[in-house]
Write an enzyme that holds these catalytic residues in place. Structure first.
Site, PDB file in Angstrom:
ATOM      1  N   LEU A  14      16.477  11.059  20.927  1.00 29.29           N
ATOM      2  CA  LEU A  14      17.931  11.141  21.259  1.00 29.29           C
ATOM      3  C   LEU A  14      18.308   9.745  20.695  1.00 29.29           C
ATOM      4  O   LEU A  14      18.563   8.656  21.810  1.00 29.29           O
ATOM      5  CB  LEU A  14      18.103  11.436  22.686  1.00 29.29           C
ATOM      6  CG  LEU A  14      19.521  11.729  23.027  1.00 29.29           C
ATOM      7  CD1 LEU A  14      20.094  12.880  22.291  1.00 29.29           C
ATOM      8  CD2 LEU A  14      19.684  12.148  24.291  1.00 29.29           C
ATOM      9  N   HIS A  15      18.660   9.236  19.618  1.00 28.22           N
ATOM     10  CA  HIS A  15      19.223   8.175  19.274  1.00 28.22           C
ATOM     11  C   HIS A  15      20.767   8.264  19.220  1.00 28.22           C
ATOM     12  O   HIS A  15      21.406   9.205  19.453  1.00 28.22           O
ATOM     13  CB  HIS A  15      18.348   7.802  17.840  1.00 28.22           C
ATOM     14  CG  HIS A  15      18.605   8.422  16.741  1.00 28.22           C
ATOM     15  ND1 HIS A  15      19.572   8.709  15.759  1.00 28.22           N
ATOM     16  CD2 HIS A  15      17.652   9.573  16.352  1.00 28.22           C
ATOM     17  CE1 HIS A  15      19.305   9.436  14.933  1.00 28.22           C
ATOM     18  NE2 HIS A  15      18.265   9.998  15.429  1.00 28.22           N
ATOM     19  N   ALA A  16      21.447   7.162  18.411  1.00 25.46           N
ATOM     20  CA  ALA A  16      22.545   7.073  18.117  1.00 25.46           C
ATOM     21  C   ALA A  16      23.477   8.457  17.660  1.00 25.46           C
ATOM     22  O   ALA A  16      24.514   8.901  18.036  1.00 25.46           O
ATOM     23  CB  ALA A  16      22.931   5.729  17.280  1.00 25.46           C
ATOM     24  N   ALA A  19      23.188  11.437  19.867  1.00 22.58           N
ATOM     25  CA  ALA A  19      24.034  11.229  21.258  1.00 22.58           C
ATOM     26  C   ALA A  19      25.482  11.360  20.795  1.00 22.58           C
ATOM     27  O   ALA A  19      26.272  11.836  21.855  1.00 22.58           O
ATOM     28  CB  ALA A  19      23.876   9.681  21.738  1.00 22.58           C
TER      29      ALA A  19
END
Length: 91
Positions: A14-16, A19
């Site tokens: 769950l990175h940028a 997200a």
């Protein structure tokens, strides 16, 4: 209140980008939406909260929503996770 389990299936976790997609999807609903990992409960409409959650590949999460459109909200987020954060079906 509705509650569904899911798992982070994309290798990068769950990175940028994921997200941002979660926040964008959650923002379309009136319900209060939360994502839980272990004992941590994060507002799904908060990009900073999601980024600090540290949900890596394989992390087990619980998505909850409470409000007038709770079922649609949870289903939309579950769909994002199941599609590994690719574009939502039919949109």
């Amino acid at each position: 209140m509705i509650r569904k389990d899911t798992k982070v299936q994309n290798r990068a976790g769950l990175h940028a980008r994921p997200a941002a997609l979660i926040v964008q999807a959650a923002g379309q609903y009136e319900s209060s939406i939360f994502i839980e990992k272990d004992s941590e409960k994060i507002n799904a409409k908060s990009i900073m909260g999601l980024l600090t959650m540290g949900a890596a590949y394989g992390s087990e999460l619980v998505i909850t929503a409470d409000g007038p459109d709770e079922e649609d909200a949870v289903n939309a987020l579950i769909e994002l996770f199941e599609n590994r954060f690719s574009i939502l079906k039919g949109r």
